[in-house]
Design an enzyme around this catalytic site. Structure first.
Site, PDB file in Angstrom:
ATOM      1  N   SER A   1       0.816  -1.210   0.000  1.00 40.36           N
ATOM      2  CA  SER A   1       0.000   0.000   0.000  1.00 40.36           C
ATOM      3  C   SER A   1       0.855   1.268   0.000  1.00 40.36           C
ATOM      4  O   SER A   1       2.013   1.266   0.438  1.00 40.36           O
ATOM      5  CB  SER A   1      -0.914   0.024   1.236  1.00 40.36           C
ATOM      6  OG  SER A   1      -1.714  -1.126   1.251  1.00 40.36           O
TER       7      SER A   1
HETATM    8  N1  SAM Z   1      -0.874  -4.792   3.996  1.00 42.58           N
HETATM    9  C1  SAM Z   1      -0.123  -5.080   2.820  1.00 42.58           C
HETATM   10  C2  SAM Z   1       1.272  -4.552   2.862  1.00 42.58           C
HETATM   11  O1  SAM Z   1       1.631  -3.880   3.848  1.00 42.58           O
HETATM   12  O2  SAM Z   1       2.031  -4.836   1.926  1.00 42.58           O
HETATM   13  C3  SAM Z   1      -0.805  -4.621   1.550  1.00 42.58           C
HETATM   14  C4  SAM Z   1      -1.922  -5.488   1.224  1.00 42.58           C
HETATM   15  S1  SAM Z   1      -2.458  -5.574  -0.437  1.00 42.58           S
HETATM   16  C5  SAM Z   1      -3.004  -3.953  -0.745  1.00 42.58           C
HETATM   17  C6  SAM Z   1      -3.954  -6.498  -0.138  1.00 42.58           C
HETATM   18  C7  SAM Z   1      -3.700  -7.924   0.248  1.00 42.58           C
HETATM   19  O3  SAM Z   1      -4.918  -8.502   0.687  1.00 42.58           O
HETATM   20  C8  SAM Z   1      -3.213  -8.783  -0.919  1.00 42.58           C
HETATM   21  O4  SAM Z   1      -1.997  -9.381  -0.585  1.00 42.58           O
HETATM   22  C9  SAM Z   1      -4.326  -9.801  -1.092  1.00 42.58           C
HETATM   23  O5  SAM Z   1      -3.874 -11.063  -1.507  1.00 42.58           O
HETATM   24  C10 SAM Z   1      -4.908  -9.848   0.311  1.00 42.58           C
HETATM   25  N2  SAM Z   1      -6.258 -10.369   0.420  1.00 42.58           N
HETATM   26  C11 SAM Z   1      -7.330 -10.145  -0.381  1.00 42.58           C
HETATM   27  N3  SAM Z   1      -8.403 -10.810   0.087  1.00 42.58           N
HETATM   28  C12 SAM Z   1      -7.994 -11.462   1.210  1.00 42.58           C
HETATM   29  C13 SAM Z   1      -8.640 -12.296   2.166  1.00 42.58           C
HETATM   30  N4  SAM Z   1      -9.943 -12.639   2.080  1.00 42.58           N
HETATM   31  N5  SAM Z   1      -7.933 -12.773   3.202  1.00 42.58           N
HETATM   32  C14 SAM Z   1      -6.610 -12.477   3.320  1.00 42.58           C
HETATM   33  N6  SAM Z   1      -5.953 -11.691   2.461  1.00 42.58           N
HETATM   34  C15 SAM Z   1      -6.628 -11.171   1.424  1.00 42.58           C
END
Ligand code: SAM
Length: 227
Positions: free
Chosen positions: A71
């Site tokens: 992000s």
């Molecule tokens: N917090 C992260 C970082 O600091 O790098 C950024 C996260 S990225 C914007 C969103 C993440 O949410 C992705 O890695 C995606 O695979 C994950 N994601 C989406 N749906 C999800 C779910 N139901 N459970 C767990 N992770 C999920």
């Protein structure tokens, strides 16, 4: 080439870029110096792909594996500020991604559980966080249903865009606990701060527009190819 001096020179460049980023965040309204100092302690360049290290301190989201993103620093700072993290707070993160947000929470002294649906991302984040000395409990699974073993949580942070506030997460908050979650259509969301005020009572405040990759799961969006 002096092998000894190269790493420290590089570190100095990153340190300067990191301080400049903090000024950008202050100018955008991030006022919690604890959050800024936590971000100053974390080498964001290690959380991005090698080819992106030169852009690690731009205030922008960057691509990581599995077509996901780390992000934007402003968004990380804002969401962390909204959580009002204190040492020993129990925090659940949904969407480990690169592990950077989890590192910021751990740096602030929180007790962090982080869930990621992509095993590769979770494993890489777990290894990196451990190598940096952060004790984060990284789990693989569908975070939209929360994580019952750790409830109730003082804070829950969802770092992917949800179609609605996932009810299981709202219910896993302690009374007084806060859920920070982007909610809205797949291409644009609004950041919400939801506070549990009683056994069956919550309040929600809007915290501005944001844009995240989709939250995919039982209380999120349906799975789509490539996500
Ligand atoms: N917090 C992260 C970082 O600091 O790098 C950024 C996260 S990225 C914007 C969103 C993440 O949410 C992705 O890695 C995606 O695979 C994950 N994601 C989406 N749906 C999800 C779910 N139901 N459970 C767990 N992770 C999920």
């Amino acid at each position: 080439m002096n092998r000894q001096s190269t790493p420290s020179k590089t570190a100095t460049v990153y340190e300067r870029q990191r301080l400049a980023l903090l000024d950008v965040l202050r100018s955008r309204g991030i006022h919690d110096e604890r959050v800024l100092s936590a971000m100053n302690a974390i080498p964001r360049e290690q959380f991005v792909p090698q080819a992106m290290m030169g852009r690690a301190y731009e205030d922008s989201a960057l691509p990581i594996d599995n077509r996901q993103t780390i992000s934007q620093p402003y968004t990380v700072a804002l969401m962390t500020q909204e959580l009002k993290v204190r040492p020993s707070m129990r925090i659940l993160e949904i969407g480990t991604g690169s592990g950077y947000q989890a590192a910021v929470l751990a740096q602030l002294g929180a007790d962090v559980i982080s869930i990621e649906r992509h095993p590769l991302l979770s494993q890489k984040a777990r290894t990196l966080l451990a190598s940096l000395g952060y004790n984060v409990n990284c789990r693989i699974g569908d975070g939209t249903i929360g994580y019952r073993d750790g409830e109730p949580y003082d804070g829950i942070i969802v770092t992917a865009g949800a179609p609605d506030v996932p009810e299981p997460l709202a219910r896993q908050l302690a009374i007084g606990g806060v859920l920070v979650v982007p909610v809205g259509p797949r291409d644009q969301q609004t950041l919400y701060r939801v506070t549990r005020t009683g056994p069956e009572a919550w309040t929600a405040e809007e915290r501005g527009p944001c844009k995240f990759v989709p939250l995919i799961g039982r209380s999120g969006w349906d799975e789509a190819i490539g996500q």
